[in-house]
Design an enzyme around this catalytic site. Structure first.
Site, PDB file in Angstrom:
ATOM      1  N   ASP A   1      36.292  44.741  46.897  1.00 25.18           N
ATOM      2  CA  ASP A   1      34.924  45.164  46.587  1.00 25.18           C
ATOM      3  C   ASP A   1      34.164  43.988  45.968  1.00 25.18           C
ATOM      4  OD1 ASP A   1      35.737  44.987  43.921  1.00 25.18           O
ATOM      5  OD2 ASP A   1      35.888  47.143  43.611  1.00 25.18           O
TER       6      ASP A   1
ATOM      7  N   SER B   1      40.011  46.025  34.395  1.00 27.02           N
ATOM      8  CA  SER B   1      40.174  46.695  35.690  1.00 27.02           C
ATOM      9  C   SER B   1      41.135  45.982  36.628  1.00 27.02           C
ATOM     10  CB  SER B   1      38.811  46.842  36.380  1.00 27.02           C
ATOM     11  OG  SER B   1      38.215  45.574  36.597  1.00 27.02           O
TER      12      SER B   1
ATOM     13  N   HIS C   1      36.745  42.829  42.824  1.00 31.32           N
ATOM     14  CA  HIS C   1      38.206  42.857  42.775  1.00 31.32           C
ATOM     15  C   HIS C   1      38.850  42.366  44.073  1.00 31.32           C
ATOM     16  CE1 HIS C   1      36.698  46.029  40.011  1.00 31.32           C
ATOM     17  NE2 HIS C   1      37.555  45.427  39.199  1.00 31.32           N
TER      18      HIS C   1
END
Length: 362
Positions: A337, A47, A340
């Protein structure tokens, strides 16, 4: 292939694509060595690098093509990037002067010209351990290899085999995995903890990484940069779950990451010696990112232990959504978040890392 055997319409198409590639490059900030030509950027991973490959995956929770993700992206569009704006895939392509954004290979709006300058195969939730991708219903590294093979076939159809081989051999190919293996598969789910201790599990990760790198080498990649695992224990989620009342970094996660990194660096050095014409480079992100997290005020940030989304303590992916409030300025936060970093952190990390390691790709 002899150009006289190529239909004139196809030859013209290839010439136009090559011209578009030349004239559509952006002006990169990074000063490349004069003998280093980089036609494209190709990215595999999780991600941190995913630019939207999970968007149409109906079986995974590892997606973010909805607000507030993309709040600071062009047009405030949630593209499937796990952050408030650009991610390292984009910034690397930008710094190298190749293009402003690195599109996901599964982007439905992907254009033929995009293939010439690079795409992203990364999938949020994936890892070196095949079980990691399976648990997250993400695109595994073997699945990303399949995407790469399909990309090569399309590229050969556009510009021919010789030019394709040149692009593959001279592109910067980046690999970013490992975080999900350690934090999710090993510690959080305990799926591997009953089978392995940390030393043997990190051996498994390195073995899988090595096999993957050999496979993309066999497919034509030569300039391969592999990023280290980050200080996983210092992300807001882990601090909340394991850091106690003071939300300190979860050191057992960081120790596992450091052990993996030391083994990975040795394996990459070995591959570099044994794969002819390869430039397999270990890129340390652990230490520079940890410095930003610990000394966040020195870098101009106001908050170092919580994300911008929601409470900032755990929210990630589908749990960071339009029902959650967000901070006023994500640029004040190290993290967007629960897992990340914000775009502002990436912009502080990417240029010096590229500057430090680019000469090793020559």
């Amino acid at each position: 292939m002899d150009s006289s055997l190529i239909p004139s319409s196809l030859l013209l198409r290839r010439m136009l694509l090559l011209l578009m590639t030349v004239f559509c490059k952006t002006k990169g900030a990074l000063q490349l060595p004069p003998n280093l030509k980089v036609p494209a950027v190709l990215v595999f991973g999780d991600s941190i690098m995913d630019t939207g490959n999970n968007n149409n995956n109906t079986h995974t929770l590892a997606k973010c093509n909805f607000p507030p993700y993309g709040r600071d992206f062009q047009g405030a569009i949630p593209t499937g990037r796990f952050g408030n704006g650009k991610v390292p895939s984009d910034l690397i392509a930008e710094e190298l002067g190749i293009k402003d954004l690195l599109p996901a290979y599964f982007d439905p709006n992907l254009q033929p010209n995009d293939l010439l300058t690079g795409v992203c195969f990364a999938s949020g939730g994936s890892g070196y351990d095949p079980l990691t991708s399976k648990m997250a219903t993400a695109i595994s590294l073997s699945g990303q290899i399949d995407m790469f093979k399909d990309y090569i076939r399309k590229l050969e159809g556009l510009v021919g085999e010789d030019r394709t081989n040149f692009i593959l051999a001279n592109s910067i190919v980046l690999v970013v995995e490992g975080s999900n293996d350690i934090s999710n598969t090993y510690f959080l789910s305990h799926a591997r903890e009953v089978q392995y201790d940390i030393p043997t599990y990190t051996d498994l990760m390195v073995s899988s990484a090595s096999s993957f790198l050999k496979e993309i080498y066999q497919l034509g990649a030569r300039r391969i940069g592999v990023l280290s695992a980050p200080p996983i224990g210092c992300v807001p989620f882990q601090r909340t779950i394991l850091g106690g009342l003071l939300r300190k970094c979860a050191e057992k996660y960081n120790e596992a990451a450091k052990l993996f990194n030391s083994k990975l660096a040795k394996e990459l050095a070995s591959l570099n010696q044994n794969l002819p014409n390869a430039r397999v480079v270990y890129l340390d992100v652990y230490n520079p990112l940890l410095d930003i997290i610990v000394n966040y005020q020195n870098y101009g940030f106001k908050v170092g232990d919580r994300g911008c989304c929601g409470t900032g303590k755990i929210e990630t992916a589908v749990f960071c959504n339009s029902l959650d409030p967000t901070c006023q300025n994500a640029g004040d936060y190290v993290f967007w978040d629960g897992f990340h970093p914000s775009e502002s952190v990436y912009r502080k990390l990417v240029p010096p890392i590229l500057q430090k390691y680019m000469y090793q790709f020559i």
